[in-house]
Design a protein around this motif. Sequence first.
Motif, mmCIF file in Angstrom:
data_model
loop_
_atom_site.group_PDB
_atom_site.id
_atom_site.type_symbol
_atom_site.label_atom_id
_atom_site.label_comp_id
_atom_site.label_asym_id
_atom_site.label_seq_id
_atom_site.Cartn_x
_atom_site.Cartn_y
_atom_site.Cartn_z
ATOM 1 N N VAL A 201 -54.263 -20.385 5.718
ATOM 2 C CA VAL A 201 -55.560 -19.227 5.903
ATOM 3 C C VAL A 201 -55.818 -18.517 7.549
ATOM 4 N N ASN A 202 -55.155 -20.131 8.272
ATOM 5 C CA ASN A 202 -55.945 -19.088 10.496
ATOM 6 C C ASN A 202 -55.083 -18.334 10.453
ATOM 7 N N SER A 203 -53.804 -18.561 10.173
ATOM 8 C CA SER A 203 -52.818 -17.984 10.585
ATOM 9 C C SER A 203 -52.415 -16.557 9.415
ATOM 10 N N GLY A 204 -52.936 -16.788 7.805
ATOM 11 C CA GLY A 204 -52.995 -15.839 7.430
ATOM 12 C C GLY A 204 -54.242 -14.428 8.117
ATOM 13 N N THR A 205 -54.955 -14.995 8.775
ATOM 14 C CA THR A 205 -56.073 -14.362 8.552
ATOM 15 C C THR A 205 -56.048 -13.387 10.391
ATOM 16 N N LEU A 206 -55.488 -14.627 11.259
ATOM 17 C CA LEU A 206 -55.343 -13.697 12.362
ATOM 18 C C LEU A 206 -53.860 -12.476 12.188
ATOM 19 N N ALA A 207 -52.633 -13.332 11.348
ATOM 20 C CA ALA A 207 -51.553 -12.015 11.058
ATOM 21 C C ALA A 207 -52.066 -10.518 10.586
ATOM 22 N N LEU A 208 -53.184 -10.443 8.967
ATOM 23 C CA LEU A 208 -53.968 -9.917 7.892
ATOM 24 C C LEU A 208 -54.273 -9.112 9.191
ATOM 25 N N GLY A 209 -54.844 -9.499 9.862
ATOM 26 C CA GLY A 209 -56.613 -8.525 11.070
ATOM 27 C C GLY A 209 -55.781 -7.920 11.515
ATOM 28 N N CYS A 210 -54.995 -8.530 12.528
ATOM 29 C CA CYS A 210 -53.494 -7.780 13.859
ATOM 30 C C CYS A 210 -52.901 -6.321 12.738
ATOM 31 N N PHE A 211 -52.044 -6.983 11.870
ATOM 32 C CA PHE A 211 -51.595 -5.850 10.854
ATOM 33 C C PHE A 211 -52.572 -4.827 10.386
ATOM 34 N N LEU A 212 -53.280 -4.736 10.074
ATOM 35 C CA LEU A 212 -54.438 -4.135 9.975
ATOM 36 C C LEU A 212 -55.101 -2.654 10.777
ATOM 37 N N VAL A 213 -55.289 -3.661 12.008
ATOM 38 C CA VAL A 213 -55.828 -2.773 13.016
ATOM 39 C C VAL A 213 -54.777 -1.825 13.504
ATOM 40 N N LEU A 214 -52.897 -2.612 14.006
ATOM 41 C CA LEU A 214 -51.812 -2.131 14.287
ATOM 42 C C LEU A 214 -51.711 -0.660 13.320
ATOM 43 N N VAL A 215 -51.502 -1.438 11.212
ATOM 44 C CA VAL A 215 -51.084 -0.314 11.017
ATOM 45 C C VAL A 215 -52.516 0.708 10.877
ATOM 46 N N ILE A 216 -53.851 0.953 11.031
ATOM 47 C CA ILE A 216 -54.817 2.027 11.244
ATOM 48 C C ILE A 216 -54.596 2.958 12.454
ATOM 49 N N SER A 217 -54.619 2.513 13.392
ATOM 50 C CA SER A 217 -54.306 2.541 15.117
ATOM 51 C C SER A 217 -53.240 3.412 14.742
ATOM 52 N N TYR A 218 -51.911 2.487 14.138
ATOM 53 C CA TYR A 218 -50.370 4.506 14.606
ATOM 54 C C TYR A 218 -50.702 5.126 13.687
ATOM 55 N N THR A 219 -51.038 4.395 12.274
ATOM 56 C CA THR A 219 -51.533 6.029 10.969
ATOM 57 C C THR A 219 -52.399 7.289 12.134
ATOM 58 N N TYR A 220 -53.747 6.829 13.163
ATOM 59 C CA TYR A 220 -53.868 7.896 13.837
ATOM 60 C C TYR A 220 -53.002 8.373 14.469
ATOM 61 N N ILE A 221 -52.510 7.731 15.036
ATOM 62 C CA ILE A 221 -52.100 7.736 16.081
ATOM 63 C C ILE A 221 -50.793 8.905 16.476
ATOM 64 N N ILE A 222 -50.145 8.850 15.291
ATOM 65 C CA ILE A 222 -49.088 9.404 14.598
ATOM 66 C C ILE A 222 -48.837 10.798 13.899
ATOM 67 N N SER A 223 -50.436 10.338 13.250
ATOM 68 C CA SER A 223 -51.129 12.338 13.108
ATOM 69 C C SER A 223 -51.253 12.878 13.712
ATOM 70 N N THR A 224 -52.013 12.591 15.205
ATOM 71 C CA THR A 224 -52.618 12.409 15.937
ATOM 72 C C THR A 224 -50.989 13.502 17.006
ATOM 73 N N ILE A 225 -50.328 12.729 17.374
ATOM 74 C CA ILE A 225 -48.690 13.051 17.919
ATOM 75 C C ILE A 225 -48.308 14.350 16.769
ATOM 76 N N LEU A 226 -48.138 14.450 15.850
ATOM 77 C CA LEU A 226 -47.912 15.052 15.171
ATOM 78 C C LEU A 226 -48.291 16.621 15.062
ATOM 79 N N LYS A 227 -49.597 17.061 15.629
ATOM 80 C CA LYS A 227 -50.522 17.921 15.326
ATOM 81 C C LYS A 227 -49.942 18.475 16.472
ATOM 82 N N ILE A 228 -49.352 17.893 17.643
ATOM 83 C CA ILE A 228 -49.483 17.929 18.536
ATOM 84 C C ILE A 228 -47.913 19.419 19.080
ATOM 85 N N ARG A 229 -48.106 20.460 19.484
ATOM 86 C CA ARG A 229 -48.091 21.579 19.542
ATOM 87 C C ARG A 229 -46.428 21.733 20.078
#
Length: 315
Positions: A201-229
């Motif tokens: 539970v402890n490791s799963g919460t840590l891994a899942l929480g960090c993984f979700l933040v990483l995925v959300i952050s890089y989803t926005y990052i990649i989306s923004t980068i692709l809009k750069i002309r």
Amino acid sequence: MAVRNETRVTEFIFLGLSSNLTIQIVFFVLCLVMYLLTIAGNLLILLTIYFDTQLQTPMYFFLSHLSFLDLSFSTVTVPKSLINFLLQSNAISFNECIVQLFFLHFIGGTECFHLTLMAYDRYVAICNPLRYNTIMSRRVCLLLVISTWVGGLIHSFAQTLPTIQLPFCGPNEINHFFCDTHPLSLLACSSTFFSETADMVNSGTLALGCFLVLVISYTYIISTILKIRSTEGRQKAFSTCASHLMVVTVFFGPCLFIYMRPPVSFESDKLVSVFYTIVTPWLNPFIYTLRNEKVKNSMKKLRDRKVSFLEVHMK
């Protein structure tokens, strides 16, 4: 009651990475060289960022903190393994084992949170560049770093306390080269259901929480980068994230394999553990310096200052 009357184990014996002497020597030399390079590389990054005023930005502040964590994380396990080989003794006392376990998860958990924090920093820098200095102020950066240490401390207590409660009455041979929750749980002479559940539970919460933040952050990052002309702008934006993505992959991959499952022992676990305890702290300085012209130029300036200083004082 029968379990409580058993003689409690006072020390453990590491089985190590291999029983073959030749392989042991090879591992010893490799671990020694990589540990020395880890110390040198991470100390060089720390000194470079500290002495170069141009690197006094949130990104490099977080990078210097990552170097300190890498240096600390490898120190938790590697020196003990090297000393045991030199002394021809694979023993570790019960108390030393628990201390090693505590700091392994304390520093490791802090590094997980810190790598996630660095992803958030890249998100703000790329998606909100005009507000970056306001959002990532010095005070905010310091508070965020402190929060990673607090998170790592909570994670470590949650991992260590259930393990301490387990009765160890023999055998005392740990099929590993350092103390960790999984190999220790396999030696307990009573039910490990609570400790196993708490661990997952402890490791799963840590891994899942960090993984979700990483995925959300890089989803926005990649989306923004692709809009750069401009192609140059996209390449520059991608280059600031590529190093971090490489480090996250090398660190989180082995950790997920080890901790996101029940405490079943595989021979491959020891080799996988080598990656996140020894290889990753050794690789990080190379990943960040070889791909970062700013850091390389600052290192050259630091070297030139040292040469000039020596020349002046040796005349």
